[in-house]
Design a protein around this motif. Sequence first.
Motif, short mmCIF file in Angstrom:
data_model
loop_
_atom_site.label_atom_id
_atom_site.label_comp_id
_atom_site.label_asym_id
_atom_site.label_seq_id
_atom_site.Cartn_x
_atom_site.Cartn_y
_atom_site.Cartn_z
N ILE A 133 0.84 -1.21 0.00
CA ILE A 133 0.00 0.00 0.00
C ILE A 133 0.87 1.25 0.00
N GLU A 134 1.88 1.25 0.84
CA GLU A 134 2.75 2.43 0.94
C GLU A 134 3.47 2.69 -0.39
N ALA A 135 3.86 1.63 -1.08
CA ALA A 135 4.58 1.79 -2.34
C ALA A 135 3.68 2.23 -3.48
N CYS A 136 2.39 1.91 -3.40
CA CYS A 136 1.51 2.12 -4.55
C CYS A 136 0.48 3.22 -4.39
N GLU A 137 0.23 3.70 -3.18
CA GLU A 137 -0.89 4.60 -2.99
C GLU A 137 -0.70 5.96 -3.66
N ARG A 138 0.53 6.29 -4.03
CA ARG A 138 0.77 7.53 -4.78
C ARG A 138 1.00 7.26 -6.26
N GLU A 139 0.81 6.01 -6.67
CA GLU A 139 0.97 5.61 -8.06
C GLU A 139 -0.29 5.95 -8.87
N THR A 140 -0.11 6.16 -10.14
CA THR A 140 -1.26 6.30 -11.03
C THR A 140 -1.80 4.93 -11.43
N VAL A 141 -0.91 3.97 -11.68
CA VAL A 141 -1.34 2.66 -12.16
C VAL A 141 -1.64 1.69 -11.02
N GLY A 142 -0.68 1.49 -10.13
CA GLY A 142 -0.82 0.48 -9.08
C GLY A 142 0.34 -0.49 -9.15
N GLY A 143 0.22 -1.62 -8.48
CA GLY A 143 1.32 -2.57 -8.49
C GLY A 143 0.98 -3.86 -7.78
N LEU A 144 2.00 -4.68 -7.56
CA LEU A 144 1.79 -6.00 -7.00
C LEU A 144 3.02 -6.45 -6.22
N LEU A 145 2.79 -7.33 -5.26
CA LEU A 145 3.91 -8.02 -4.62
C LEU A 145 4.46 -9.05 -5.59
N ALA A 146 5.76 -9.18 -5.62
CA ALA A 146 6.40 -10.14 -6.51
C ALA A 146 7.76 -10.52 -5.94
N LEU A 147 8.30 -11.60 -6.44
CA LEU A 147 9.58 -12.12 -5.93
C LEU A 147 10.51 -12.36 -7.10
N LYS A 148 11.74 -11.83 -7.00
CA LYS A 148 12.72 -12.09 -8.06
C LYS A 148 12.96 -13.59 -8.19
N LEU A 149 12.99 -14.05 -9.42
CA LEU A 149 13.15 -15.47 -9.67
C LEU A 149 14.48 -15.96 -9.10
N PRO A 150 14.45 -16.92 -8.15
CA PRO A 150 15.70 -17.35 -7.51
C PRO A 150 16.40 -18.50 -8.23
#
Length: 241
Positions: A133-150
């Motif tokens: 929420i903190e990372a996306c609430e000022r975004e125009t588009v939005g976003g998602l949690l994700a994990l770099k492929l290990p």
Amino acid sequence: MVSDFMSDTSPNPSAPCWALVPCAGTGTRSGAAGPKQYEPVAGKPMVLHTLAALAALPRITRTLVVVAPGDGFLQACATDAWTVADAGGATRAGTVSNGLTVLRSLGAADDNWVLVHDAARCLITPEQIARLIEACERETVGGLLALKLPDTLKQEQGGRVTQTLDRTDKWLAQTPQMFRLGLLQRALNAAGDTVTDESSAVEALGMAPRLVEGSAQNFKVTYPEDFALAEAVLQARRKRE
């Protein structure tokens, strides 16, 4: 059309956040006798762990759980922390689309944020949701949690490796995925039932959702062995509390 929508929804950190949990699937790969989201994990149905994490966030106005028509399982677990709607569709995308319509009836508006989260990702933590929420609430588009492929990534044909793919820019999509209701509804309507996550639908409109680093523990319980792993993680967390 996309640019018109974006101009009408400039970043608004104070916009309400809603959570939507699609919970209408059967989980055929899990080996469970019934819907996997209701299988007991660490002493209670798996979906209740998911809902408890969402309920711990004051920033979330309300959580909507969308179940299959006629599914009364959660009625026995009634609480003020979430609303249940038996509006599930034939696919995940259909279930989410139906849920967005229900959210509108509950008072959600186009510029409100919706966090869509898998019922079977029962190891999500309030801290991870808050970071999204903190990372996306000022975004125009939005976003998602994700994990770099290990791991090393292979391409297959006929059961044999055809090539090794570069993993440096590859991520594993997780949930929650956070988008404005109006944008997400438009994206899903355009994409149809074939998309397997909300980000894919938004990407198809030519937008680039923000990737927010998640956790390896935020995996989706999918196969029979995943239940034991989820149980172990939850029990270990209880011991640390």
